[in-house]
Scaffold this motif. Structure first.
Motif, PDB file in Angstrom:
ATOM      1  N   MET A   1       0.844  -1.202   0.000  1.00  0.00           N
ATOM      2  CA  MET A   1       0.000   0.000   0.000  1.00  0.00           C
ATOM      3  C   MET A   1       0.875   1.246   0.000  1.00  0.00           C
ATOM      4  O   MET A   1       1.909   1.293   0.664  1.00  0.00           O
ATOM      5  N   THR A   2       0.460   2.193  -0.796  1.00  0.00           N
ATOM      6  CA  THR A   2       1.231   3.446  -0.850  1.00  0.00           C
ATOM      7  C   THR A   2       0.626   4.449   0.101  1.00  0.00           C
ATOM      8  O   THR A   2      -0.572   4.689   0.067  1.00  0.00           O
ATOM      9  N   SER A   3       1.473   4.999   0.946  1.00  0.00           N
ATOM     10  CA  SER A   3       0.978   6.035   1.852  1.00  0.00           C
ATOM     11  C   SER A   3       1.275   7.407   1.295  1.00  0.00           C
ATOM     12  O   SER A   3       2.324   7.620   0.700  1.00  0.00           O
ATOM     13  N   ARG A   4       0.342   8.297   1.495  1.00  0.00           N
ATOM     14  CA  ARG A   4       0.545   9.678   1.064  1.00  0.00           C
ATOM     15  C   ARG A   4       0.157  10.624   2.181  1.00  0.00           C
ATOM     16  O   ARG A   4      -0.781  10.357   2.926  1.00  0.00           O
ATOM     17  N   LEU A   5       0.882  11.731   2.245  1.00  0.00           N
ATOM     18  CA  LEU A   5       0.600  12.751   3.253  1.00  0.00           C
ATOM     19  C   LEU A   5       0.512  14.102   2.554  1.00  0.00           C
ATOM     20  O   LEU A   5       1.430  14.495   1.838  1.00  0.00           O
ATOM     21  N   THR A   6      -0.577  14.802   2.782  1.00  0.00           N
ATOM     22  CA  THR A   6      -0.715  16.169   2.286  1.00  0.00           C
ATOM     23  C   THR A   6      -0.545  17.113   3.471  1.00  0.00           C
ATOM     24  O   THR A   6      -1.232  16.963   4.486  1.00  0.00           O
ATOM     25  N   ILE A   7       0.388  18.051   3.343  1.00  0.00           N
ATOM     26  CA  ILE A   7       0.641  19.004   4.435  1.00  0.00           C
ATOM     27  C   ILE A   7       0.123  20.373   4.012  1.00  0.00           C
ATOM     28  O   ILE A   7       0.554  20.909   2.987  1.00  0.00           O
ATOM     29  N   PHE A   8      -0.782  20.919   4.801  1.00  0.00           N
ATOM     30  CA  PHE A   8      -1.287  22.270   4.549  1.00  0.00           C
ATOM     31  C   PHE A   8      -0.602  23.249   5.495  1.00  0.00           C
ATOM     32  O   PHE A   8      -0.426  22.952   6.677  1.00  0.00           O
ATOM     33  N   GLY A  55       8.381   3.721   5.968  1.00  0.00           N
ATOM     34  CA  GLY A  55       7.617   2.837   5.086  1.00  0.00           C
ATOM     35  C   GLY A  55       6.390   2.249   5.749  1.00  0.00           C
ATOM     36  O   GLY A  55       5.854   1.242   5.298  1.00  0.00           O
ATOM     37  N   GLU A  56       5.962   2.874   6.838  1.00  0.00           N
ATOM     38  CA  GLU A  56       4.764   2.376   7.532  1.00  0.00           C
ATOM     39  C   GLU A  56       3.511   3.039   6.958  1.00  0.00           C
ATOM     40  O   GLU A  56       3.570   4.177   6.501  1.00  0.00           O
ATOM     41  N   PRO A  57       2.395   2.337   7.017  1.00  0.00           N
ATOM     42  CA  PRO A  57       1.184   2.907   6.400  1.00  0.00           C
ATOM     43  C   PRO A  57       0.618   4.077   7.198  1.00  0.00           C
ATOM     44  O   PRO A  57       0.717   4.111   8.422  1.00  0.00           O
ATOM     45  N   LEU A  58       0.024   4.991   6.490  1.00  0.00           N
ATOM     46  CA  LEU A  58      -0.713   6.100   7.109  1.00  0.00           C
ATOM     47  C   LEU A  58      -2.197   5.827   6.887  1.00  0.00           C
ATOM     48  O   LEU A  58      -2.561   5.068   5.995  1.00  0.00           O
ATOM     49  N   PRO A  59      -3.048   6.476   7.671  1.00  0.00           N
ATOM     50  CA  PRO A  59      -4.476   6.355   7.360  1.00  0.00           C
ATOM     51  C   PRO A  59      -4.746   6.900   5.956  1.00  0.00           C
ATOM     52  O   PRO A  59      -3.976   7.725   5.459  1.00  0.00           O
ATOM     53  N   PRO A  60      -5.815   6.459   5.321  1.00  0.00           N
ATOM     54  CA  PRO A  60      -6.134   7.019   4.000  1.00  0.00           C
ATOM     55  C   PRO A  60      -6.393   8.523   4.107  1.00  0.00           C
ATOM     56  O   PRO A  60      -6.849   8.995   5.151  1.00  0.00           O
ATOM     57  N   GLY A 268       5.146  11.213  -0.441  1.00  0.00           N
ATOM     58  CA  GLY A 268       5.025   9.752  -0.436  1.00  0.00           C
ATOM     59  C   GLY A 268       6.279   9.140   0.141  1.00  0.00           C
ATOM     60  O   GLY A 268       7.174   9.859   0.625  1.00  0.00           O
ATOM     61  N   GLY A 269       6.350   7.832   0.078  1.00  0.00           N
ATOM     62  CA  GLY A 269       7.497   7.114   0.645  1.00  0.00           C
ATOM     63  C   GLY A 269       8.808   7.475  -0.020  1.00  0.00           C
ATOM     64  O   GLY A 269       9.874   7.345   0.579  1.00  0.00           O
ATOM     65  N   THR A 270       8.771   7.949  -1.266  1.00  0.00           N
ATOM     66  CA  THR A 270      10.026   8.262  -1.964  1.00  0.00           C
ATOM     67  C   THR A 270      10.355   9.760  -1.940  1.00  0.00           C
ATOM     68  O   THR A 270      11.367  10.177  -2.484  1.00  0.00           O
ATOM     69  N   THR A 271       9.505  10.568  -1.295  1.00  0.00           N
ATOM     70  CA  THR A 271       9.817  12.005  -1.187  1.00  0.00           C
ATOM     71  C   THR A 271      11.038  12.163  -0.278  1.00  0.00           C
ATOM     72  O   THR A 271      11.059  11.615   0.820  1.00  0.00           O
ATOM     73  N   PRO A 272      12.085  12.897  -0.727  1.00  0.00           N
ATOM     74  CA  PRO A 272      13.268  13.049   0.134  1.00  0.00           C
ATOM     75  C   PRO A 272      12.894  13.669   1.484  1.00  0.00           C
ATOM     76  O   PRO A 272      12.083  14.591   1.542  1.00  0.00           O
ATOM     77  N   GLY A 273      13.502  13.141   2.561  1.00  0.00           N
ATOM     78  CA  GLY A 273      13.169  13.601   3.909  1.00  0.00           C
ATOM     79  C   GLY A 273      13.446  15.071   4.144  1.00  0.00           C
ATOM     80  O   GLY A 273      12.812  15.706   4.977  1.00  0.00           O
ATOM     81  N   THR A 274      14.404  15.634   3.400  1.00  0.00           N
ATOM     82  CA  THR A 274      14.726  17.053   3.578  1.00  0.00           C
ATOM     83  C   THR A 274      14.065  17.919   2.516  1.00  0.00           C
ATOM     84  O   THR A 274      14.389  19.095   2.378  1.00  0.00           O
ATOM     85  N   HIS A 275      13.140  17.341   1.767  1.00  0.00           N
ATOM     86  CA  HIS A 275      12.476  18.132   0.714  1.00  0.00           C
ATOM     87  C   HIS A 275      10.981  17.813   0.676  1.00  0.00           C
ATOM     88  O   HIS A 275      10.419  17.464  -0.367  1.00  0.00           O
TER      89      HIS A 275
END
Ligand SMILES: [Zn+2]
Length: 306
Positions: A1-8, A55-60, A268-275
């Motif tokens: 499962m791919t986790s995604r996070l949107t930050i406002f 690499g842990e899942p986030l809620p949808p 997402g999981g491949t977004t660089p941690g510092t970017h």
């Protein structure tokens, strides 16, 4: 499962010289937050960034909320709304502004344009109108020039600009920002804090050594004064001319786990941690006005898809 996070992300709640708000900013913000609470799962920012990295899942439809600069109305207006809606939030603070040792040049420039005693001014080879919409656009152009200077260059250039604009009165910009006591109250009330640099410099315009030193100091001082771990930095301004490869390296050297830009997008999981990417909002504009129909459309589709 791919986790995604949107930050406002937001700055002020009600009008400032730099960020004018039409109508009630706090009502606009509450509307936005209620909508996000309905459509998404609002999660603590750092917890979600850690999970993505591991690499842990986030809620949808995971969404996190944050505020930059430490405007006083973040505590007076945003925090009560977050408490009422039981939502977590993170505030990116600037030690120099909290202590009053530094001033927010973008607000001083905004004030000087708004209160200018002149119709137009010449500054560094360009003409700037001061009144109405043209004045507002001119303020934007002047800010863009100030933003990409070193801190030392900017101090002189700002003084010159204010001198040309000949504003009446005093900006009283200090009252716009929290002090340390306000920052401690945010922490006491259960909100998270991150660094927004020591003095709100445009990091990429400074030397790599100065960037590391600034980021290290701001982290240490916030940790010491607020007694919480500081693991995330939101780079001031956050666009390409403010965040370089050196900036991201400096964030790692200074001990941060996460760095956030203002590049529009999701994480997402491949977004660089510092970017990390964020979507910056104004409290008085709907999601559509800030180009967000894409985002709410996507959230809606995800919700439909379960
Ligand atoms: Zn900022």
């Amino acid at each position: 499962m791919t986790s995604r996070l949107t930050i406002f992300g937001w700055h002020n709640v009600e009008s400032t010289w730099c960020f004018p708000v039409s109508g009630s900013g706090v009502a606009g913000l509450e509307g936005q937050l209620r909508r996000l609470r309905r459509m998404a799962n609002v999660v603590p920012l750092e917890w979600a960034l850690d999970a993505l990295r591991a690499g842990e899942p986030l809620p949808p439809r995971a969404v996190a909320l944050c505020w930059d600069d430490g405007y006083r109305d973040n505590l007076e207006l945003a925090v009560p709304v977050l408490e009422k809606l039981e939502l977590p939030g993170t505030f990116f603070l600037v030690p120099g502004l909290l202590s009053g040792d530094d001033r927010a040049w973008w607000e001083i420039a905004g004030w000087a344009f708004a209160r200018s005693g002149r119709e137009t001014v010449e500054w560094r080879g360009e003409t700037y109108p001061t009144r109405g919409a043209a004045g507002r656009a001119a303020y934007g152009r002047a800010s863009d020039r100030l933003r990409v200077m070193t801190a030392a260059e900017r101090a002189a250039a700002l003084e010159e600009l204010v001198d040309r604009l000949a504003p009446e009165g005093a900006p009283e910009d200090g009252r716009l920002f929290l002090d340390w006591e306000g920052a401690r109250e945010m922490v006491r009330r259960g909100f998270s804090v991150g660094s927004h640099t020591m003095r709100h410099v445009t990091l990429a315009q400074e030397t790599p050594e100065d960037q590391t030193e600034d980021l290290r100091r701001s982290r240490e001082i916030l940790q010491r004064e607020l007694d919480v771990p500081i693991r995330t930095v939101a780079y001031p301004f956050g666009q390409a001319d403010a965040v370089s490869r050196d900036t991201e390296d400096a964030a790692v050297k200074a001990g941060y786990a996460h760095g956030l830009t203002t590049e529009f997008g999701w994480n997402g999981g491949t977004t660089p941690g510092t970017h990390g990417r964020r979507i910056m909002l104004d409290p008085d504009r709907g999601f559509v006005a800030t180009g967000l129909s894409r985002v709410t459309g996507r959230l809606r589709r995800l919700r439909t898809a379960g």
